[in-house]
Design a protein around this motif. Structure first.
Motif, PDB file in Angstrom:
ATOM      1  N   ARG A  99       5.949   9.577  -1.118  1.00  0.00           N
ATOM      2  CA  ARG A  99       4.669   9.062  -1.623  1.00  0.00           C
ATOM      3  C   ARG A  99       4.881   7.817  -2.476  1.00  0.00           C
ATOM      4  NH1 ARG A  99       0.205  12.738  -1.646  1.00  0.00           N
ATOM      5  NH2 ARG A  99      -0.876  10.947  -2.498  1.00  0.00           N
ATOM      6  N   LEU A 100       5.940   7.820  -3.301  1.00  0.00           N
ATOM      7  CA  LEU A 100       6.233   6.648  -4.120  1.00  0.00           C
ATOM      8  C   LEU A 100       6.565   5.444  -3.254  1.00  0.00           C
ATOM      9  CD1 LEU A 100       8.312   8.237  -7.004  1.00  0.00           C
ATOM     10  CD2 LEU A 100       6.113   7.092  -7.210  1.00  0.00           C
ATOM     11  N   ARG A 101       7.345   5.661  -2.184  1.00  0.00           N
ATOM     12  CA  ARG A 101       7.672   4.553  -1.286  1.00  0.00           C
ATOM     13  C   ARG A 101       6.417   4.001  -0.621  1.00  0.00           C
ATOM     14  NH1 ARG A 101      12.126   7.853  -0.037  1.00  0.00           N
ATOM     15  NH2 ARG A 101      11.011   8.679   1.772  1.00  0.00           N
ATOM     16  N   GLU A 102       5.529   4.887  -0.154  1.00  0.00           N
ATOM     17  CA  GLU A 102       4.278   4.438   0.475  1.00  0.00           C
ATOM     18  C   GLU A 102       3.436   3.645  -0.517  1.00  0.00           C
ATOM     19  OE1 GLU A 102       2.324   7.893   1.973  1.00  0.00           O
ATOM     20  OE2 GLU A 102       4.033   8.446   3.196  1.00  0.00           O
ATOM     21  N   ASN A 103       3.342   4.141  -1.742  1.00  0.00           N
ATOM     22  CA  ASN A 103       2.559   3.470  -2.779  1.00  0.00           C
ATOM     23  C   ASN A 103       3.139   2.088  -3.059  1.00  0.00           C
ATOM     24  OD1 ASN A 103       0.749   2.984  -4.832  1.00  0.00           O
ATOM     25  ND2 ASN A 103       1.770   4.285  -6.315  1.00  0.00           N
ATOM     26  N   LEU A 104       4.452   1.991  -3.139  1.00  0.00           N
ATOM     27  CA  LEU A 104       5.097   0.701  -3.391  1.00  0.00           C
ATOM     28  C   LEU A 104       4.806  -0.280  -2.262  1.00  0.00           C
ATOM     29  CD1 LEU A 104       6.955  -1.025  -5.132  1.00  0.00           C
ATOM     30  CD2 LEU A 104       8.882  -0.034  -3.910  1.00  0.00           C
ATOM     31  N   ARG A 105       4.878   0.203  -1.017  1.00  0.00           N
ATOM     32  CA  ARG A 105       4.575  -0.675   0.121  1.00  0.00           C
ATOM     33  C   ARG A 105       3.141  -1.170   0.064  1.00  0.00           C
ATOM     34  NH1 ARG A 105       7.003   3.490   3.829  1.00  0.00           N
ATOM     35  NH2 ARG A 105       9.213   3.083   3.671  1.00  0.00           N
ATOM     36  N   ARG A 106       2.211  -0.269  -0.274  1.00  0.00           N
ATOM     37  CA  ARG A 106       0.800  -0.661  -0.379  1.00  0.00           C
ATOM     38  C   ARG A 106       0.607  -1.701  -1.463  1.00  0.00           C
ATOM     39  NH1 ARG A 106      -0.649   4.644   0.336  1.00  0.00           N
ATOM     40  NH2 ARG A 106      -0.641   4.962  -1.900  1.00  0.00           N
ATOM     41  N   ARG A 107       1.229  -1.479  -2.611  1.00  0.00           N
ATOM     42  CA  ARG A 107       1.088  -2.415  -3.731  1.00  0.00           C
ATOM     43  C   ARG A 107       1.678  -3.772  -3.380  1.00  0.00           C
ATOM     44  NH1 ARG A 107       3.583   0.454  -8.697  1.00  0.00           N
ATOM     45  NH2 ARG A 107       3.282  -1.597  -9.529  1.00  0.00           N
ATOM     46  N   LYS A 108       2.832  -3.783  -2.705  1.00  0.00           N
ATOM     47  CA  LYS A 108       3.448  -5.055  -2.306  1.00  0.00           C
ATOM     48  C   LYS A 108       2.564  -5.783  -1.305  1.00  0.00           C
ATOM     49  CE  LYS A 108       8.343  -4.293  -3.060  1.00  0.00           C
ATOM     50  NZ  LYS A 108       9.667  -4.240  -2.403  1.00  0.00           N
ATOM     51  N   ALA A 109       2.014  -5.054  -0.348  1.00  0.00           N
ATOM     52  CA  ALA A 109       1.144  -5.669   0.658  1.00  0.00           C
ATOM     53  C   ALA A 109      -0.097  -6.240  -0.007  1.00  0.00           C
ATOM     54  CB  ALA A 109       0.758  -4.651   1.720  1.00  0.00           C
ATOM     55  N   ARG A 110      -0.662  -5.514  -0.951  1.00  0.00           N
ATOM     56  CA  ARG A 110      -1.856  -6.001  -1.659  1.00  0.00           C
ATOM     57  C   ARG A 110      -1.510  -7.244  -2.465  1.00  0.00           C
ATOM     58  NH1 ARG A 110      -4.770  -1.735  -5.275  1.00  0.00           N
ATOM     59  NH2 ARG A 110      -5.324  -0.935  -3.238  1.00  0.00           N
ATOM     60  N   SER A 111      -0.351  -7.227  -3.109  1.00  0.00           N
ATOM     61  CA  SER A 111       0.075  -8.375  -3.910  1.00  0.00           C
ATOM     62  C   SER A 111       0.282  -9.592  -3.017  1.00  0.00           C
ATOM     63  CB  SER A 111       1.362  -8.033  -4.652  1.00  0.00           C
ATOM     64  OG  SER A 111       1.846  -9.149  -5.347  1.00  0.00           O
ATOM     65  N   ARG A 112       0.918  -9.392  -1.871  1.00  0.00           N
ATOM     66  CA  ARG A 112       1.121 -10.502  -0.939  1.00  0.00           C
ATOM     67  C   ARG A 112      -0.222 -11.033  -0.448  1.00  0.00           C
ATOM     68  NH1 ARG A 112       5.680  -7.449   0.937  1.00  0.00           N
ATOM     69  NH2 ARG A 112       4.345  -6.405   2.428  1.00  0.00           N
ATOM     70  N   GLY A 113      -1.162 -10.146  -0.162  1.00  0.00           N
ATOM     71  CA  GLY A 113      -2.482 -10.559   0.291  1.00  0.00           C
ATOM     72  C   GLY A 113      -3.212 -11.355  -0.759  1.00  0.00           C
ATOM     73  N   MET A 114      -3.099 -10.946  -2.008  1.00  0.00           N
ATOM     74  CA  MET A 114      -3.758 -11.663  -3.097  1.00  0.00           C
ATOM     75  C   MET A 114      -3.149 -13.045  -3.260  1.00  0.00           C
ATOM     76  SD  MET A 114      -4.428  -8.945  -6.097  1.00  0.00           S
ATOM     77  CE  MET A 114      -5.752  -7.763  -6.012  1.00  0.00           C
ATOM     78  N   ARG A 115      -1.824 -13.137  -3.152  1.00  0.00           N
ATOM     79  CA  ARG A 115      -1.171 -14.438  -3.306  1.00  0.00           C
ATOM     80  C   ARG A 115      -1.523 -15.352  -2.142  1.00  0.00           C
ATOM     81  NH1 ARG A 115       4.494 -13.203  -3.400  1.00  0.00           N
ATOM     82  NH2 ARG A 115       4.152 -11.063  -3.934  1.00  0.00           N
ATOM     83  N   ALA A 116      -1.623 -14.802  -0.945  1.00  0.00           N
ATOM     84  CA  ALA A 116      -1.938 -15.610   0.237  1.00  0.00           C
ATOM     85  C   ALA A 116      -3.369 -16.133   0.157  1.00  0.00           C
ATOM     86  CB  ALA A 116      -1.757 -14.785   1.504  1.00  0.00           C
ATOM     87  N   GLY A 117      -4.289 -15.337  -0.384  1.00  0.00           N
ATOM     88  CA  GLY A 117      -5.685 -15.737  -0.463  1.00  0.00           C
ATOM     89  C   GLY A 117      -6.032 -16.398  -1.775  1.00  0.00           C
ATOM     90  N   GLU A 118      -5.038 -16.705  -2.575  1.00  0.00           N
ATOM     91  CA  GLU A 118      -5.284 -17.269  -3.901  1.00  0.00           C
ATOM     92  C   GLU A 118      -5.521 -18.766  -3.782  1.00  0.00           C
ATOM     93  OE1 GLU A 118      -2.280 -17.621  -7.381  1.00  0.00           O
ATOM     94  OE2 GLU A 118      -2.977 -15.545  -7.334  1.00  0.00           O
TER      95      GLU A 118
END
Length: 50
Positions: free
Chosen positions: A18-37
């Motif tokens: 669950r921690l690994r899945e959560n980390l992947r989700r957070r990284k993907a969200r962070s990458r998405g925010m940076r890409a759309g920034e």
């Protein structure tokens, strides 16, 4: 006592997964925010045109 060790290990494995899945989700969200920034905060706001 052997069953307790097996149950605990499977619980720890589940938590680790669950921690690994959560980390992947957070990284993907962070990458998405940076890409759309592009000057906006990422939150949609209605235009204030009157």
């Amino acid at each position: 006592m052997g069953e307790d060790a097996n149950n605990k290990m499977s619980r720890e494995e589940r938590l680790a997964a669950r921690l690994r899945e959560n980390l992947r989700r957070r990284k993907a969200r962070s990458r998405g925010m940076r890409a759309g920034e592009s000057g906006d905060s990422g939150l949609s706001k209605p235009d204030a045109k009157s």
